[in-house]
Design a protein around this motif. Structure first.
Motif, PDB file in Angstrom:
ATOM      1  N   SER A 226       6.244  -0.343  -4.963  1.00 27.70           N
ATOM      2  CA  SER A 226       5.512   0.947  -5.183  1.00 27.70           C
ATOM      3  C   SER A 226       4.148   0.793  -5.780  1.00 27.70           C
ATOM      4  N   ILE A 227       3.558   2.089  -5.861  1.00 21.65           N
ATOM      5  CA  ILE A 227       2.468   2.099  -6.584  1.00 21.65           C
ATOM      6  C   ILE A 227       2.436   1.641  -8.030  1.00 21.65           C
ATOM      7  N   ARG A 228       3.592   2.249  -8.694  1.00 21.85           N
ATOM      8  CA  ARG A 228       3.763   1.689 -10.000  1.00 21.85           C
ATOM      9  C   ARG A 228       3.914   0.160 -10.284  1.00 21.85           C
ATOM     10  N   ALA A 229       4.714  -0.259  -9.257  1.00 24.70           N
ATOM     11  CA  ALA A 229       5.039  -1.591  -9.218  1.00 24.70           C
ATOM     12  C   ALA A 229       3.999  -2.645  -8.926  1.00 24.70           C
ATOM     13  N   VAL A 230       3.126  -1.965  -7.907  1.00 21.90           N
ATOM     14  CA  VAL A 230       1.878  -2.946  -7.825  1.00 21.90           C
ATOM     15  C   VAL A 230       0.845  -2.798  -8.808  1.00 21.90           C
ATOM     16  N   ALA A 231       0.830  -1.642  -9.468  1.00 21.98           N
ATOM     17  CA  ALA A 231      -0.059  -1.430 -10.835  1.00 21.98           C
ATOM     18  C   ALA A 231       0.300  -2.575 -11.923  1.00 21.98           C
ATOM     19  N   GLN A 232       1.719  -2.687 -12.082  1.00 20.43           N
ATOM     20  CA  GLN A 232       2.123  -3.487 -13.122  1.00 20.43           C
ATOM     21  C   GLN A 232       2.103  -5.013 -12.654  1.00 20.43           C
ATOM     22  N   ARG A 233       2.602  -5.453 -11.582  1.00 21.09           N
ATOM     23  CA  ARG A 233       2.451  -6.636 -11.097  1.00 21.09           C
ATOM     24  C   ARG A 233       1.082  -7.427 -11.095  1.00 21.09           C
ATOM     25  N   TRP A 234       0.214  -6.438 -10.594  1.00 18.14           N
ATOM     26  CA  TRP A 234      -1.244  -7.132 -10.491  1.00 18.14           C
ATOM     27  C   TRP A 234      -2.321  -6.791 -11.580  1.00 18.14           C
ATOM     28  N   GLY A 235      -1.597  -5.712 -12.405  1.00 23.16           N
ATOM     29  CA  GLY A 235      -2.311  -5.580 -13.507  1.00 23.16           C
ATOM     30  C   GLY A 235      -3.475  -4.612 -13.064  1.00 23.16           C
ATOM     31  N   VAL A 236      -3.291  -3.566 -12.408  1.00 22.06           N
ATOM     32  CA  VAL A 236      -4.648  -2.797 -11.824  1.00 22.06           C
ATOM     33  C   VAL A 236      -4.215  -1.530 -12.258  1.00 22.06           C
TER      34      VAL A 236
ATOM     35  N   ALA B  51      -4.818   3.983  -9.382  1.00 23.91           N
ATOM     36  CA  ALA B  51      -5.700   4.671  -8.381  1.00 23.91           C
ATOM     37  C   ALA B  51      -5.896   3.377  -7.479  1.00 23.91           C
ATOM     38  N   THR B  52      -6.121   2.084  -8.123  1.00 22.93           N
ATOM     39  CA  THR B  52      -6.295   0.865  -7.213  1.00 22.93           C
ATOM     40  C   THR B  52      -4.959   0.606  -6.402  1.00 22.93           C
ATOM     41  N   ALA B  53      -3.857   0.949  -6.934  1.00 23.88           N
ATOM     42  CA  ALA B  53      -2.511   0.351  -6.515  1.00 23.88           C
ATOM     43  C   ALA B  53      -2.281   1.484  -5.315  1.00 23.88           C
ATOM     44  N   THR B  54      -2.847   2.904  -5.509  1.00 28.07           N
ATOM     45  CA  THR B  54      -2.868   3.788  -4.380  1.00 28.07           C
ATOM     46  C   THR B  54      -3.491   3.443  -3.118  1.00 28.07           C
ATOM     47  N   LYS B  55      -4.659   2.774  -3.421  1.00 22.91           N
ATOM     48  CA  LYS B  55      -5.612   2.303  -2.302  1.00 22.91           C
ATOM     49  C   LYS B  55      -4.808   1.412  -1.583  1.00 22.91           C
ATOM     50  N   VAL B  56      -4.060   0.399  -2.428  1.00 23.50           N
ATOM     51  CA  VAL B  56      -3.403  -0.659  -1.627  1.00 23.50           C
ATOM     52  C   VAL B  56      -2.378  -0.159  -0.525  1.00 23.50           C
ATOM     53  N   LEU B  57      -1.586   0.633  -0.965  1.00 21.99           N
ATOM     54  CA  LEU B  57      -0.635   1.210   0.035  1.00 21.99           C
ATOM     55  C   LEU B  57      -1.364   2.267   1.179  1.00 21.99           C
ATOM     56  N   ALA B  58      -2.334   2.682   0.661  1.00 21.23           N
ATOM     57  CA  ALA B  58      -2.986   3.565   1.779  1.00 21.23           C
ATOM     58  C   ALA B  58      -3.595   2.549   2.731  1.00 21.23           C
ATOM     59  N   VAL B  59      -4.241   1.337   2.557  1.00 20.74           N
ATOM     60  CA  VAL B  59      -4.702   0.456   3.278  1.00 20.74           C
ATOM     61  C   VAL B  59      -3.481   0.001   4.224  1.00 20.74           C
ATOM     62  N   LEU B  60      -2.398  -0.274   3.803  1.00 18.14           N
ATOM     63  CA  LEU B  60      -1.309  -0.910   4.592  1.00 18.14           C
ATOM     64  C   LEU B  60      -0.585   0.397   5.502  1.00 18.14           C
TER      65      LEU B  60
END
Length: 339
Positions: A35-45, A48-57
């Motif tokens: 999830s967006i929150r999981a991406v932010a926590q796992r990669w330390g971003v 907003a950056t995590a949201t872009k990740v899922l948007a790209v996919l």
């Protein structure tokens, strides 16, 4: 790092990693992606950056929102995976001679492109086209361009065969590895831009160079931290001169003017300044040619090793030079994996 190598934005790096897992079959249709929150926590971003990740996919059709399940791998991912690898074999990371041969062919082709046209010309799309593969096929073998560059560097370091023992004497050994790496950097002008001493990567061939250099200092009675500092300093010297060589090659490609021609074009201005009387010492030089980086390398290597010889001599006599017990800088310990 050289300005030629512009790191991909973090959201693209993260998206490439998740994309690789999807196309490689680690994440299957219907399975949840972070999830967006999981991406932010796992990669330390940031969120907003995590949201872009899922948007790209999502834009690539690899994931979709599913009520009650969050974001999951889409059914289209199966078709994308098949398109990425016609006649698909094992998923990314699986063993097999055909997979390994294709991985090496990808890396060799990427090295050839970077050698001929520079890092700026090396894109995943152009590499896939050269290999006659679908653009997404490469992600079965590398998560993105950053990983591609690391594997390319490790590959060419592996092409350099170091002797088991080397010549007798620590100085001859250090001269050998420094000159071999200098020749390697001259063959692959993009290589110095990929090597990092502050954020080293743990890959076997590059680590083998560090291990070999450390072994060249066996028996000198030097503390391990001093041996590590010397290893990193020697490699940093090679890379620094090599970056100048790479910069000159890029300038020649961009302008179409060789270094000697450029030096000739500056002759009038140079003589005007030197004949002004403001720079009498510089004016004493009669040589009016472009600098020779090979000579500069050899001079710098000799003077560096002269200085290190003083440290070794003092260590042998038990005399403290102040450097004998110096502690590494903050990044030195981490640099053990870097060549």
């Amino acid at each position: 790092m050289s300005s030629e190598l512009q790191p991909e934005p973090p959201y693209r790096v993260i998206a490439a990693e998740i994309r690789g897992r999807i196309l490689g079959g680690d994440l299957r249709p219907g399975e949840r992606v972070p999830s967006i929150r999981a991406v932010a926590q796992r990669w330390g971003v940031a969120i907003a950056t995590a949201t872009k990740v899922l948007a790209v996919l999502r834009d690539e059709g690899l994931v979709e929102a599913k009520v009650g399940s969050g974001t999951v791998v889409s059914a289209q991912a199966v078709r994308r995976r098949a398109a990425a690898s016609p006649g698909a074999g094992p998923a990314r990371g699986a063993e097999g001679p055909d997979q390994e041969q294709l991985r090496l062919r990808i890396l060799r082709t990427a090295v050839d492109l970077a050698d001929s046209d520079g890092l700026q010309s090396l894109t995943m799309r152009r590499l896939a086209a050269r290999l006659d593969l679908g653009p997404m096929a490469l992600y079965r073998y590398v998560a993105g361009k950053e990983e591609l560059l690391v594997q390319m560097a490790d590959l060419v370091f592996g092409d350099l065969s170091l002797p088991d023992d080397g010549p007798p004497g620590w100085r001859a050994k250090l001269e050998l590895i420094a000159r071999e790496q200098w020749r390697l950097c001259r063959r692959h002008l993009w290589l110095p831009a990929v090597v990092s001493f502050t954020r080293p990567v743990l890959v076997p061939h590059m680590m083998a160079h560090t291990e070999w250099t450390l072994s060249a200092l066996d028996g000198l009675g030097l503390p391990m931290d001093v041996r590590l500092q010397e290893t990193l300093t020697l490699h940093a010297f090679v890379v620094s001169v090599a970056l100048s060589k790479a910069d000159e090659d890029r300038a020649e490609r961009n302008t179409g003017m060789t270094l000697n021609r450029w030096s000739d074009s500056q002759r009038s201005r140079r003589r005007e300044l030197l004949e002004s009387g403001e720079f009498p010492r510089l004016a004493a030089f009669s040589e009016d040619t472009a600098p020779d980086l090979d000579l500069l390398f050899e001079y710098g290597l000799a003077r560096h090793l002269d200085g290190f010889a003083v440290l070794v001599e003092h260590q042998g006599t038990g005399t403290s030079t102040g450097a004998d017990t110096g502690t590494p800088g903050a990044g030195a310990g981490a640099g053990a994996g870097e060549a």
